[in-house]
Scaffold this motif. Sequence first.
Motif, short mmCIF file in Angstrom:
data_model
loop_
_atom_site.label_atom_id
_atom_site.label_comp_id
_atom_site.label_asym_id
_atom_site.label_seq_id
_atom_site.Cartn_x
_atom_site.Cartn_y
_atom_site.Cartn_z
N GLU A 155 -6.77 4.50 -3.04
CA GLU A 155 -6.07 3.33 -3.55
C GLU A 155 -5.45 2.53 -2.40
OE1 GLU A 155 -4.52 4.63 -7.98
OE2 GLU A 155 -3.40 5.33 -6.22
N LYS A 156 -4.87 3.24 -1.45
CA LYS A 156 -4.27 2.56 -0.30
C LYS A 156 -5.33 1.81 0.51
CE LYS A 156 -0.67 6.12 0.25
NZ LYS A 156 0.56 5.34 0.06
N ASP A 203 -8.73 -5.16 0.49
CA ASP A 203 -8.69 -6.37 -0.34
C ASP A 203 -7.68 -7.38 0.19
OD1 ASP A 203 -10.64 -5.36 -1.97
OD2 ASP A 203 -9.26 -4.63 -3.51
N ALA A 204 -6.51 -6.89 0.60
CA ALA A 204 -5.48 -7.80 1.10
C ALA A 204 -5.94 -8.51 2.36
CB ALA A 204 -4.18 -7.03 1.35
N ARG A 226 -8.29 0.73 -0.49
CA ARG A 226 -8.80 -0.42 -1.23
C ARG A 226 -7.81 -1.58 -1.21
NH1 ARG A 226 -13.05 -2.94 -2.04
NH2 ARG A 226 -14.05 -0.90 -2.31
N TYR A 227 -6.54 -1.25 -1.35
CA TYR A 227 -5.51 -2.29 -1.33
C TYR A 227 -5.49 -3.00 0.02
CZ TYR A 227 -0.91 -4.49 -1.58
OH TYR A 227 0.11 -5.41 -1.56
N ALA A 266 0.82 -1.21 0.00
CA ALA A 266 0.00 0.00 0.00
C ALA A 266 0.85 1.26 0.00
CB ALA A 266 -0.93 -0.01 1.22
N LEU A 307 1.33 3.10 -3.36
CA LEU A 307 0.18 3.65 -4.08
C LEU A 307 0.07 5.15 -3.85
CD1 LEU A 307 -2.36 0.78 -3.37
CD2 LEU A 307 -0.94 1.12 -5.40
#
Length: 270
Positions: free
Chosen positions: A100-101, A107-108, A103-104, A92, A95
Amino acid sequence: MQSRYKNRSMTSNHAFTSPRLRRLFCSLFFVAAAVAALGAFGSSRASSQNGSPNQGATTMTKIAPWVIDHTANGQQAEFFVVLADQADLSGAAALATKNEKGRYVYDALWNNSQATQGPILQWLRERGLEHRSFYIVNAILVNGGREIAEALAARPEVARVEGNPHIQNSLPQPGPGADASSQPGAPETIEPGISYTHAPDVWALGFTGQNIVVGSADTGVRWTHNALKPHYRGWDGVVADHNYNWHDSIHDSVGTLAATIRRFLAMITL
């Protein structure tokens, strides 16, 4: 002469390998085999005796003392089964934006929990055990006894078993709201932090925050408190109107973020 010597030599060798010698060789062979078998059996037994306690000791070190205490004598307790495989969030940092961070990271965490918890969840379902899955910390909350805790701790994918104690504080009970005075009494002293910011000097100039609305975020706000009720924007001195003056984010249904902010940021009028 040579022929007789040769024959005698052969006869002598034949006599040397007589049944008596063969019996001696056989006896030595069986003794050696027996010693080897006993040695192997003893080594296997020692390994078996030494391995099991070590494995049990390793399992017990993964269980928190609180869980051991609260599952003694057949008791049931809630405990978290924390998996060894925790999501790697280092990507993250590379990014560009906060979205974006976020979401990453989400998701992770979610994908890792879905990929690693399956076998344990299936094991718990098969035994009808109460449980709940979590993904921010890759862990599963389980309600069970000592045998369940030990069985889960013995699994290689489990890092540790932590307790989930219910902590209760003895708090004073609030008095009736009607007993609150219209104006709280003046404080007996000014706290050091207030003096440090020179707030009394500002008050002396007549600036006391008149008509400023302050929003308070707290898990233990009681608007009927004597220090709050006279200043609560939803209180007109007779009845209370909590619309857009109070938001209960625990018991109310979750609305939109904008509505939550609008309902929340108007609580205390100074």
